[in-house]
Write a protein that holds these residues in place. Structure first.
Motif, PDB file in Angstrom:
ATOM      1  N   LEU A  84       0.840  -1.193   0.000  1.00  0.00           N
ATOM      2  CA  LEU A  84       0.000   0.000   0.000  1.00  0.00           C
ATOM      3  C   LEU A  84       0.877   1.245   0.000  1.00  0.00           C
ATOM      4  CD1 LEU A  84      -2.619  -1.107   2.675  1.00  0.00           C
ATOM      5  CD2 LEU A  84      -2.874  -1.176   0.192  1.00  0.00           C
ATOM      6  N   VAL A  85       0.324   2.345  -0.516  1.00  0.00           N
ATOM      7  CA  VAL A  85       1.054   3.607  -0.533  1.00  0.00           C
ATOM      8  C   VAL A  85       0.401   4.548   0.464  1.00  0.00           C
ATOM      9  CG1 VAL A  85       1.835   5.541  -1.931  1.00  0.00           C
ATOM     10  CG2 VAL A  85       1.630   3.285  -2.970  1.00  0.00           C
ATOM     11  N   TYR A  86       1.220   5.101   1.357  1.00  0.00           N
ATOM     12  CA  TYR A  86       0.757   5.997   2.411  1.00  0.00           C
ATOM     13  C   TYR A  86       1.301   7.402   2.183  1.00  0.00           C
ATOM     14  CZ  TYR A  86      -0.407   1.765   5.020  1.00  0.00           C
ATOM     15  OH  TYR A  86      -0.936   0.570   5.416  1.00  0.00           O
ATOM     16  N   THR A  87       0.547   8.388   2.624  1.00  0.00           N
ATOM     17  CA  THR A  87       0.986   9.771   2.625  1.00  0.00           C
ATOM     18  C   THR A  87       0.347  10.470   3.812  1.00  0.00           C
ATOM     19  OG1 THR A  87       1.080  11.850   1.398  1.00  0.00           O
ATOM     20  CG2 THR A  87      -0.873  10.481   1.040  1.00  0.00           C
ATOM     21  N   ARG A  88       1.042  11.475   4.339  1.00  0.00           N
ATOM     22  CA  ARG A  88       0.430  12.265   5.413  1.00  0.00           C
ATOM     23  C   ARG A  88      -0.486  13.328   4.813  1.00  0.00           C
ATOM     24  NH1 ARG A  88       4.979  14.680   8.777  1.00  0.00           N
ATOM     25  NH2 ARG A  88       6.224  13.109   7.808  1.00  0.00           N
ATOM     26  N   SER A  89      -0.367  13.563   3.516  1.00  0.00           N
ATOM     27  CA  SER A  89      -1.151  14.569   2.802  1.00  0.00           C
ATOM     28  C   SER A  89      -2.541  14.035   2.478  1.00  0.00           C
ATOM     29  CB  SER A  89      -0.409  14.919   1.508  1.00  0.00           C
ATOM     30  OG  SER A  89      -1.073  15.891   0.771  1.00  0.00           O
TER      31      SER A  89
END
Length: 148
Positions: A73-78
């Protein structure tokens, strides 16, 4: 005409250069910057220092969505619906020496790359919006930073 990007609230040395806070909201920047002026590594940044009131020139080292992969999975804080890009400034020296708090960072629209390799803001925003992103705090996930 140069484009205002942000006023530095903090910076730290990373492998890319000096990573700057705050991040830049892409939709707001795209609304006032021409498609041909998407910031690219190597572009010239103009730094207005608060301590001297003088302009300095520095290279843009990186400008992109801070993201990492974990378990496929790809995570971002944005927020993927309103993405923010993190900016890194190239050059030597520590954060307080190069980018003291209060420094204004502007994109020189006469910069060498002029964003011509990006196909503009619409492609960037659509690509982020169509991705399968998970928004989270990076401290909540054991992360490995990767380029996207």
């Amino acid at each position: 005409m140069p484009y205002y990007l942000l006023t530095v609230t903090a910076s730290r040395r990373t492998g890319l250069g000096l990573q700057v806070e705050p991040a830049v909201r892409i939709r707001a920047l795209a609304a006032r910057v021409k498609d041909s002026d998407v910031p690219m590594p190597g572009d010239r940044l103009l730094l207005l220092r608060p301590d001297t009131g003088t302009w300095w020139i520095a290279p843009l080292a990186g400008f992109g969505l801070e993201a990492w992969r974990k378990d496929g999975l790809v995570y971002t804080r944005s927020d993927p619906a309103d993405p923010e890009f993190t900016l890194a400034v190239g050059g030597r020296g520590g954060p307080e020496e190069v980018l003291p708090v209060g420094t204004e960072i502007w994109l020189d629209d006469n910069a060498p790359t002029r964003g011509h390799r990006t196909d503009g803001w619409r492609r960037i925003i659509a690509g982020i919006a169509s991705g399968d992103w998970r928004q989270t705090d990076p401290d909540a996930v054991d992360t490995t930073v990767t380029d996207r």
